[in-house]
Design a protein around this motif. Sequence first.
Motif, mmCIF file in Angstrom:
data_model
loop_
_atom_site.group_PDB
_atom_site.id
_atom_site.type_symbol
_atom_site.label_atom_id
_atom_site.label_comp_id
_atom_site.label_asym_id
_atom_site.label_seq_id
_atom_site.Cartn_x
_atom_site.Cartn_y
_atom_site.Cartn_z
ATOM 1 N N ILE A 153 0.861 -1.179 0.000
ATOM 2 C CA ILE A 153 0.000 0.000 0.000
ATOM 3 C C ILE A 153 0.897 1.227 0.000
ATOM 4 O O ILE A 153 1.704 1.427 0.905
ATOM 5 N N GLY A 154 0.789 2.052 -1.016
ATOM 6 C CA GLY A 154 1.653 3.218 -1.161
ATOM 7 C C GLY A 154 1.346 4.308 -0.143
ATOM 8 O O GLY A 154 0.294 4.294 0.506
ATOM 9 N N PRO A 155 2.255 5.274 0.014
ATOM 10 C CA PRO A 155 2.062 6.343 0.998
ATOM 11 C C PRO A 155 1.118 7.442 0.550
ATOM 12 O O PRO A 155 0.784 8.329 1.335
ATOM 13 N N LYS A 156 0.661 7.404 -0.699
ATOM 14 C CA LYS A 156 -0.194 8.466 -1.224
ATOM 15 C C LYS A 156 -1.668 8.081 -1.139
ATOM 16 O O LYS A 156 -2.017 6.905 -1.196
ATOM 17 N N PRO A 195 -4.749 8.253 -3.391
ATOM 18 C CA PRO A 195 -4.996 8.515 -4.814
ATOM 19 C C PRO A 195 -6.154 9.469 -5.063
ATOM 20 O O PRO A 195 -6.160 10.190 -6.066
ATOM 21 N N ILE A 196 -7.142 9.487 -4.174
ATOM 22 C CA ILE A 196 -8.299 10.374 -4.373
ATOM 23 C C ILE A 196 -7.880 11.832 -4.207
ATOM 24 O O ILE A 196 -8.209 12.690 -5.033
ATOM 25 N N ILE A 197 -7.152 12.113 -3.132
ATOM 26 C CA ILE A 197 -6.670 13.476 -2.910
ATOM 27 C C ILE A 197 -5.666 13.860 -3.995
ATOM 28 O O ILE A 197 -5.646 15.003 -4.480
ATOM 29 N N GLU A 198 -4.838 12.918 -4.402
ATOM 30 C CA GLU A 198 -3.854 13.199 -5.445
ATOM 31 C C GLU A 198 -4.535 13.596 -6.754
ATOM 32 O O GLU A 198 -4.117 14.565 -7.417
ATOM 33 N N GLU A 199 -5.586 12.893 -7.126
ATOM 34 C CA GLU A 199 -6.283 13.218 -8.367
ATOM 35 C C GLU A 199 -6.984 14.568 -8.275
ATOM 36 O O GLU A 199 -6.900 15.392 -9.199
ATOM 37 N N VAL A 235 -11.748 12.322 2.799
ATOM 38 C CA VAL A 235 -11.526 10.892 2.613
ATOM 39 C C VAL A 235 -10.691 10.372 3.780
ATOM 40 O O VAL A 235 -10.084 11.147 4.531
ATOM 41 N N ALA A 236 -10.672 9.047 3.925
ATOM 42 C CA ALA A 236 -9.897 8.403 4.988
ATOM 43 C C ALA A 236 -8.956 7.379 4.381
ATOM 44 O O ALA A 236 -9.276 6.753 3.359
ATOM 45 N N ASP A 237 -7.803 7.215 5.004
ATOM 46 C CA ASP A 237 -6.842 6.211 4.565
ATOM 47 C C ASP A 237 -7.099 4.889 5.270
ATOM 48 O O ASP A 237 -7.882 4.806 6.229
ATOM 49 N N PHE A 238 -6.395 3.861 4.816
ATOM 50 C CA PHE A 238 -6.571 2.523 5.380
ATOM 51 C C PHE A 238 -6.151 2.469 6.850
ATOM 52 O O PHE A 238 -6.626 1.626 7.607
ATOM 53 N N ILE A 281 1.058 15.717 -1.478
ATOM 54 C CA ILE A 281 0.469 14.385 -1.393
ATOM 55 C C ILE A 281 1.232 13.516 -0.388
ATOM 56 O O ILE A 281 0.657 12.632 0.250
ATOM 57 N N LEU A 282 2.527 13.763 -0.238
ATOM 58 C CA LEU A 282 3.344 12.987 0.688
ATOM 59 C C LEU A 282 3.428 13.639 2.075
ATOM 60 O O LEU A 282 4.356 13.361 2.826
ATOM 61 N N LEU A 283 2.471 14.486 2.397
ATOM 62 C CA LEU A 283 2.488 15.183 3.691
ATOM 63 C C LEU A 283 2.528 14.203 4.854
ATOM 64 O O LEU A 283 3.359 14.314 5.752
ATOM 65 N N LYS A 284 1.634 13.220 4.841
ATOM 66 C CA LYS A 284 1.597 12.257 5.952
ATOM 67 C C LYS A 284 2.875 11.435 6.014
ATOM 68 O O LYS A 284 3.406 11.187 7.103
#
Length: 315
Positions: free
Chosen positions: A10-13, A15-19, A37-40, A115-118
């Motif tokens: 699972i990547g660090p980005k 995808p919804i926010i990135e798009e 949105v929420a991440d996993f 996108i890589l803030l977190k």
Amino acid sequence: KQQVPDGMLIGPKNPIIEEALGDRLVGGKREAAELSVADFDGSRWKLVCTPDQPNIATVHLDVGGWAEIEKVGGRAVLESLYAGMVVEPAPTYKVAVSVDCDACQEKEATLEKMILLKRHLVGAPFTQKFEALAQGAAQQGPVVTIPWRDSGEAVYVLTQNDPAQPQNYDRVCVVYSVDFPDETDRAMCRILLQQFAEQHRKIGAAPPVTFSEAKNPPLEIRPLVGAKQEGFVGYVSLTVFARHVDSTEKLAKKVDLCLAFRHYLHYHIKAAKTNLHMRMRRKVRGWLQVLNRAALASEAPREKKTISGRTFTRK
């Protein structure tokens, strides 16, 4: 060299926010938006573009354990990497960064950074430890504790020395406390963690992995373990040496993997359960087909004969 398929990690980005952010920052889209949105892993994102300033895109982030992360490198990352972009976060969110889509000159680089803030914030303690290790400047220090889940799960990062040379701090140990609310998930998690500890011996360059039961946590973090963790599945420890982070690419990769390990474990437990259920349903369908094709035995009385071939009727 065997490559891990992209679907296995699972990547660090997000995808919804990135798009959505890419459409505005790179694509030139200018309209009001409020996207949550929420991440996993339970962290939350929020993208806001107000109607009066649709060219200003603000990304809000809520991440577990921010109070501790802020003290061990998170605030320094905001002040250095995101200088001039930090704004007041929305209620219930921890940090926020903003960009003027019209005035931004390096749109692609800014998009990647936001996108890589977190990843940059939560990974700050790992990056500090690994950089010191790669430079040969690792020293004994306090254990960094990041309580990143409400259930009490945490990750502990500490520098360790060589038992044969106590003055030589040549490794960084990352310890995860792991637990799941569902009993089936807990059983599968214990099996997976035990297999991690077994299978790493077959990969020569892999960091050493050990698994400890909850009743016997690693000695290094035993004073930090609370009573809430006594019922956990256990602890998994990864030991990183200088050879694992001796280049910029390796260091960044190790930080990404350390951050994704808990999510990777959670994701593949769910995937394993899904696969198990699919196989069970396939087996049941096969049995039903066999039953549907089966012929019923005739209810008419069967003719019986003696050993000599004579027919007789039982009276």
